[in-house]
Design a protein around this motif. Sequence first.
Motif, short mmCIF file in Angstrom:
data_model
loop_
_atom_site.label_atom_id
_atom_site.label_comp_id
_atom_site.label_asym_id
_atom_site.label_seq_id
_atom_site.Cartn_x
_atom_site.Cartn_y
_atom_site.Cartn_z
N ARG A 73 0.84 -1.20 0.00
CA ARG A 73 0.00 0.00 0.00
C ARG A 73 0.89 1.27 0.00
O ARG A 73 0.53 2.30 -0.60
N ALA A 74 2.03 1.20 0.65
CA ALA A 74 2.95 2.36 0.65
C ALA A 74 3.45 2.66 -0.77
O ALA A 74 3.55 3.83 -1.20
N GLN A 75 3.77 1.66 -1.50
CA GLN A 75 4.19 1.85 -2.88
C GLN A 75 3.05 2.41 -3.73
O GLN A 75 3.27 3.26 -4.62
N ASP A 76 1.85 1.98 -3.44
CA ASP A 76 0.70 2.52 -4.17
C ASP A 76 0.53 4.02 -3.88
O ASP A 76 0.23 4.82 -4.80
N GLU A 77 0.70 4.41 -2.64
CA GLU A 77 0.57 5.82 -2.28
C GLU A 77 1.69 6.65 -2.95
O GLU A 77 1.45 7.78 -3.42
N LYS A 78 2.85 6.11 -2.99
CA LYS A 78 3.97 6.80 -3.64
C LYS A 78 3.69 6.98 -5.14
O LYS A 78 3.96 8.04 -5.72
N LEU A 79 3.10 5.99 -5.73
CA LEU A 79 2.77 6.08 -7.15
C LEU A 79 1.69 7.14 -7.37
O LEU A 79 1.77 7.94 -8.33
N ARG A 80 0.74 7.25 -6.50
CA ARG A 80 -0.31 8.26 -6.66
C ARG A 80 0.27 9.68 -6.44
O ARG A 80 -0.18 10.66 -7.06
N SER A 81 1.25 9.76 -5.55
CA SER A 81 1.84 11.09 -5.30
C SER A 81 2.58 11.59 -6.56
O SER A 81 2.51 12.77 -6.92
N TYR A 82 3.27 10.71 -7.24
CA TYR A 82 3.93 11.09 -8.49
C TYR A 82 2.90 11.49 -9.55
O TYR A 82 3.12 12.45 -10.32
N GLU A 83 1.83 10.83 -9.58
CA GLU A 83 0.80 11.16 -10.56
C GLU A 83 0.19 12.54 -10.25
O GLU A 83 -0.10 13.34 -11.15
N SER A 84 -0.02 12.83 -8.99
CA SER A 84 -0.56 14.14 -8.60
C SER A 84 0.45 15.26 -8.90
O SER A 84 0.10 16.37 -9.35
N LYS A 85 1.67 14.97 -8.60
CA LYS A 85 2.71 15.95 -8.86
C LYS A 85 2.80 16.25 -10.36
O LYS A 85 2.98 17.42 -10.77
N GLU A 86 2.68 15.27 -11.20
CA GLU A 86 2.67 15.50 -12.62
C GLU A 86 1.51 16.38 -13.04
O GLU A 86 1.63 17.25 -13.93
N ALA A 87 0.44 16.18 -12.41
CA ALA A 87 -0.74 16.97 -12.75
C ALA A 87 -0.57 18.42 -12.33
O ALA A 87 -1.02 19.36 -13.00
N ARG A 88 0.10 18.71 -11.20
CA ARG A 88 0.24 20.10 -10.75
C ARG A 88 1.32 20.83 -11.54
O ARG A 88 1.15 22.00 -11.89
N THR A 89 2.41 20.17 -11.76
CA THR A 89 3.55 20.87 -12.37
C THR A 89 3.60 20.70 -13.88
O THR A 89 4.27 21.45 -14.59
N GLY A 90 3.00 19.71 -14.40
CA GLY A 90 3.05 19.44 -15.82
C GLY A 90 4.32 18.73 -16.23
O GLY A 90 4.60 18.59 -17.43
N LYS A 91 5.09 18.36 -15.28
CA LYS A 91 6.32 17.66 -15.60
C LYS A 91 6.08 16.17 -15.64
O LYS A 91 5.12 15.68 -15.04
N SER A 92 7.03 15.44 -16.27
CA SER A 92 6.90 13.97 -16.38
C SER A 92 7.79 13.30 -15.35
O SER A 92 8.98 13.62 -15.26
N TYR A 93 7.17 12.33 -14.63
CA TYR A 93 7.91 11.53 -13.61
C TYR A 93 7.82 10.04 -13.98
O TYR A 93 7.60 9.16 -13.14
N ALA A 94 7.99 9.77 -15.24
CA ALA A 94 7.82 8.38 -15.71
C ALA A 94 8.88 7.47 -15.11
O ALA A 94 8.61 6.32 -14.71
N GLY A 95 10.10 7.90 -15.04
CA GLY A 95 11.14 7.04 -14.47
C GLY A 95 10.86 6.68 -13.02
O GLY A 95 11.00 5.52 -12.58
N GLN A 96 10.44 7.69 -12.24
CA GLN A 96 10.15 7.43 -10.83
C GLN A 96 8.96 6.47 -10.69
O GLN A 96 8.93 5.58 -9.82
N LYS A 97 7.95 6.68 -11.56
CA LYS A 97 6.76 5.81 -11.44
C LYS A 97 7.12 4.37 -11.82
O LYS A 97 6.62 3.41 -11.19
#
Length: 529
Positions: A186-210
Amino acid sequence: MKNLTSLPTDKAFFDNYAPLAKSVTAAGFFSQLVSGLTEVGIIFTGCQQGFKPLNLGAAGVILSAAVACLATAVIEVGLRKTAPVAVDSILFRRWSGLHLPISIFVWLLAVVLMATSGYLSFSNSSVIVDNFTPEAEQGTTDAADSTKNAATAYQASTFTADSTMIAAAYDTRATATATAFDGRIRAQDEKLRSYESKEARTGKSYAGQKDKVRQDRANLEAEKAGQLADLASAKAVDLAEARKAYHEGTTAAVADYKAQAAEVKAANEKAEAERLATVNNYGGGLGWFTVVCLGIFIISVILDRIYRKGSGIVETIQIESYDFRPGAISEGLSAIRERVNQFLHSRITAFADRTAPAPLPPQPGAAYDLTEALQHVTIQLVVDHQGNDQNRVLRIAAKTPPEQLPPPGRRIGFHQGGTSSATAGPVMQATTQPLNAVPPLYATNHQPRATKNQPPTTTTDAYQDADLRHALQELKKYKKRVGSHQQKAIVEERKTGKVCKRTTDAIQNNSGWVSHYEAVINNLKSGKA
């Protein structure tokens, strides 16, 4: 019928062997008793085995005992009766004439009975010993059964407890491992959602981290599955060990039980073999003892018959009247049958005596001549009152000249004191009337057929024939009455020993009438002549 024994004629021979004969006779009866007991035993046992499928219960036992006693009585009584006669046939040389077939059949019967008695006694000896010998002591496997059942139950309960404990322990560890890995996933799932939210706010791509997060999550899933599999494998191994321990424990318990059961069986077989050996030893001895008893019986009979002949003792038969009379039951049935027949025949005879005689045949009808129907005749009736009888004389005068009339006939009846027929009684002059008005008895033209050298009878003879027939009929009637009353008198004399006065008077009265009509018939026949 009685058997009588005469006194000895050779006193010296009798005195020498009398004590021995008495002892030998007693030994013969004792040997028959022993033989009879063995025969009863074997026949009773055979009957019980035969009646066993019928499930008769107590009735089967009673029936078997009855058959055994009856068969034994036939054998032993037959031996007791035939053996002396067989020995006498040799001593007295009864081998000629009609003695020969009797002696042969007596010997055959005696041999058959002795062989039957010997076979039954010898073969039944082991059965008797077996019945009286106590059963061998048989051990049981109850203790071994209890031990085996207890051991089996202990192993089963131990296996159940161990398997339950192992399963619970491994289930708990599996649950804890799965919970720990679920938290990390579940922690990994939360981390994945945080990267997705961050992409949405900044418009940047975090594909490697995801991608890295996803890889970490997959690694956690694989590690979780591996640890759960290891736990399941360890659980199966522990349960297998517990099951193996259970099977080893039960196998050991069964092996111990079989060993104890084999020991018990061996002990039982040994005891049974010892008992069988005892039965065979004593049974064979008893069998030969019965054979010896049968031999003693035969010897006792032979010595007894020789002793009787040497002493001059003669057996005679006293015959009584009952020996040649029918049996009591036969005589009783015969007496009952005779009483019934006497009762029935007496009633039939009384009924026949009360039956009236058959009536006389009717008078023949009158025959008329139609050509003479208009002819008139003159009837003169003369009535004669003499004694107890009334005789009627009918004189018929036709319409013819007096000189052509036949001479007057002789008046029928008794004549007393020379009284003529003209003055015998009152004369009644009848009026002239047609012929067909005359009573049929007097209006017949029938005349008896003339015989050789005899002229036809006149009209007066026809009248006399009618009176003769009447007298004959009366005579026959009174003779029947006399016979009937005489039979009644015989029956009364048989029953009471005397004849009643009424019957005697009836016989005398009817006999008087018979005498009277016999005189009348003789008078009519003499007048006709």
